[in-house]
Design a protein around this motif. Structure first.
Motif: not given
Length: 512
Positions: A48, A175, A180
């Motif tokens: 992320a 993702l 995120w």
């Protein structure tokens, strides 16, 4: 030869045992939810970070703190929270941690700035430190039969190890489909069943004679673990050596003061004499270095799959699944073998399998072949699954049930320190070897050369900026330098695993 693993005598805990075997195993299933969550959150940011950096405009220092603050705080607060559970009730502390962790995770998902996300990650760690000691200490008190407890601890260890690998997998999949913040929101559906069913299935337990509160001991233990963990981290991120050495030295001094205080008190917060028992201290070392091996390997693997092999996050996550499945299955499959061959022997065998995994990577890792990476990760999963189950069972059996919270917290602190060291030591070595073998085009600016030589991701960023044949040449050199560094680092890790297997095998000789 004395039997080292005989439990220490002590008062029995205040506990209302679960009435039936079915309810005991349902309670275990419920306790696995926070274990899985905290383990996932240890490294869910692996995939992320690029999206967070773009969205929040975080600089390099802020990115490091987003990742590092969680294990730093978690390691520092595990022992005090384990002691708190012994004192006021482990189920109570578990539920307090679950509510806090869930609320803070929601706040983290919608962080408007990098500074806010760092703050929420720190608070996540505080509440996470309430969850982990409570789960293992409740298992110690729910499963009073040693054979049942061995199986229960196997499930716990397998779930924790699986979560360590599942973090990047979960992050990669989310993702691929969502923004995120979704990597933080997974806490909510995981914790809701725990909050809804815990009063029905999980009994309360605590130490009947906890002694008076000792705030100074809490300050000293946090002051011991935080600087030492930070010093290890700082060494891997290029901080001046004086910073790392000073932080570790401060932690060690406070640690000595903490030990002296515990030895002088009639009812210490933590019975440090436990470390004199081979059946407790030996397994803790295996705990720490097994996570060291796993997290260090994950550091290699995440980068190789995405930046060398060119996989998407989802494809990389799928590639990791066989190793994850083997890790979970071997942690459970080792139980009947432990009864037949002995826990110490199987724990050492697990460490030797870890050595084999890194040995294969050392011999063949420079080729960059995916089958080598896959085979090494599957072997590592097998070894970690074996060693983690029996080491936790040994350590937990060596303490009285009334002190299970503090002992469990020590075990999980070893996990966290091992996790931090895996990235710091093996990741630091890999970065150093990468920089030594990278060949950058002479036309790059000094700043570009510096960026490219720091990490594989940095080399990719510079290659995109340059483009053309020079950019491609940099990418080719970076891939070769990275895989060469992986081979050299894996060789060092294999030697460390062999030394650990020999040392622990001799140290625990005669332990039953």
């Amino acid at each position: 030869m004395p039997r080292e693993s005989a439990p220490i005598t002590g008062a029995q805990p205040v506990v209302q045992l679960v009435a039936s075997p079915l309810r005991r195993w349902l309670a275990l299933a419920l306790l696995m939810l926070p274990v899985l969550l905290v383990s996932i959150d240890n490294n869910v940011l692996t995939f992320a970070i690029p999206a967070i950096t773009t969205s929040l405009g975080a600089d390099g220092t802020q990115v490091l703190w987003m990742i590092d603050i969680y294990p730093l705080i978690l390691a520092g607060f595990l022992v005090p929270m384990g002691n708190l559970g012994d004192r006021i009730g482990r189920r109570r502390v578990l539920l307090m941690g679950a509510v806090g962790f869930g609320l803070v995770s929601i706040a983290a998902a919608y962080s408007p700035t990098a500074e806010a996300l760092i703050l929420w990650r720190a608070l996540q760690a505080v509440f996470g430190s309430m969850l982990m000691p409570a789960t293992l200490s409740l298992i110690r008190n729910i499963f009073v039969d040693s054979k049942e407890r061995t199986v229960a601890v196997a499930v716990w260890a397998s779930m924790f190890s699986a979560g360590a690998a599942l973090g990047p997998i979960t992050g990669g999949w989310l993702l691929q489909h969502y923004w995120w913040g979704s990597v933080f929101l997974i806490a909510v559906p995981i914790l809701l069943p725990l909050l809804a069913l815990s009063h029905l299935l999980i009994p309360e337990s605590k130490d009947p004679q906890p002694g008076p509160m000792d705030p100074l001991s809490i300050v000293l233990i946090v002051g011991t673990l935080l600087p030492i963990t930070y010093g290890i981290k700082a060494a891997s991120t290029g901080e001046p050596w004086l910073v790392s050495v000073t932080a570790v030295a401060v932690g060690l001094v406070l640690g000595v003061l903490f030990v002296r205080r515990q030895l002088s008190r009639e009812t210490p917060m933590l019975d440090v004499r436990l470390f004199q028992r081979k059946a407790f201290s030996g397994p803790l070392l295996v705990n720490m270095l097994s996570l060291f091996s796993l997290v260090g390997f994950m550091y290699f693997l995440a980068q190789h799959l995405q930046l060398v092999a060119g996989m998407s996050p989802a494809d990389a996550a799928t590639f990791m699944l066989p190793g994850l499945v083997v890790m979970f299955a071997s942690g459970l499959a080792v139980v009947p073998f432990a009864r037949r061959f002995g826990r110490v022997q199987l724990m050492v065998t697990g460490v030797l399998v870890n050595m084999g995994a890194y040995g294969l990577l050392a011999l063949m890792g420079h080729t960059g072949e995916l089958w080598v990476v896959m085979a090494s990760f599957v072997l590592l999963g097998l070894g970690v699954g074996f060693s983690e189950t029996v080491s936790n069972d040994l350590a937990l059996s060596a303490v009285p049930a009334a002190k299970a919270g503090a002992a469990s917290a020590i075990s999980e602190t070893a996990y966290e320190v091992g996790s931090v060291m895996g990235t710091a030591v093996l990741g630091g070595l890999l970065n150093a070897f990468f920089a030594a073998h990278l060949r950058v085009p002479g036309s790059l600016s000094a700043e570009q050369q510096e960026t490219a030589s720091q990490t594989l991701a940095g080399a990719h960023d510079v290659a995109r900026q340059v483009g053309g044949t020079e950019g491609q040449a940099l990418l080719d050199s970076a891939a070769h330098a990275f895989d060469t560094g992986v081979g050299l680092t894996a060789g060092i890790a294999a030697v460390l695993a062999l030394a650990l297997a020999i040392g622990v095998g001799r140290w625990l000789r005669g332990v039953r």
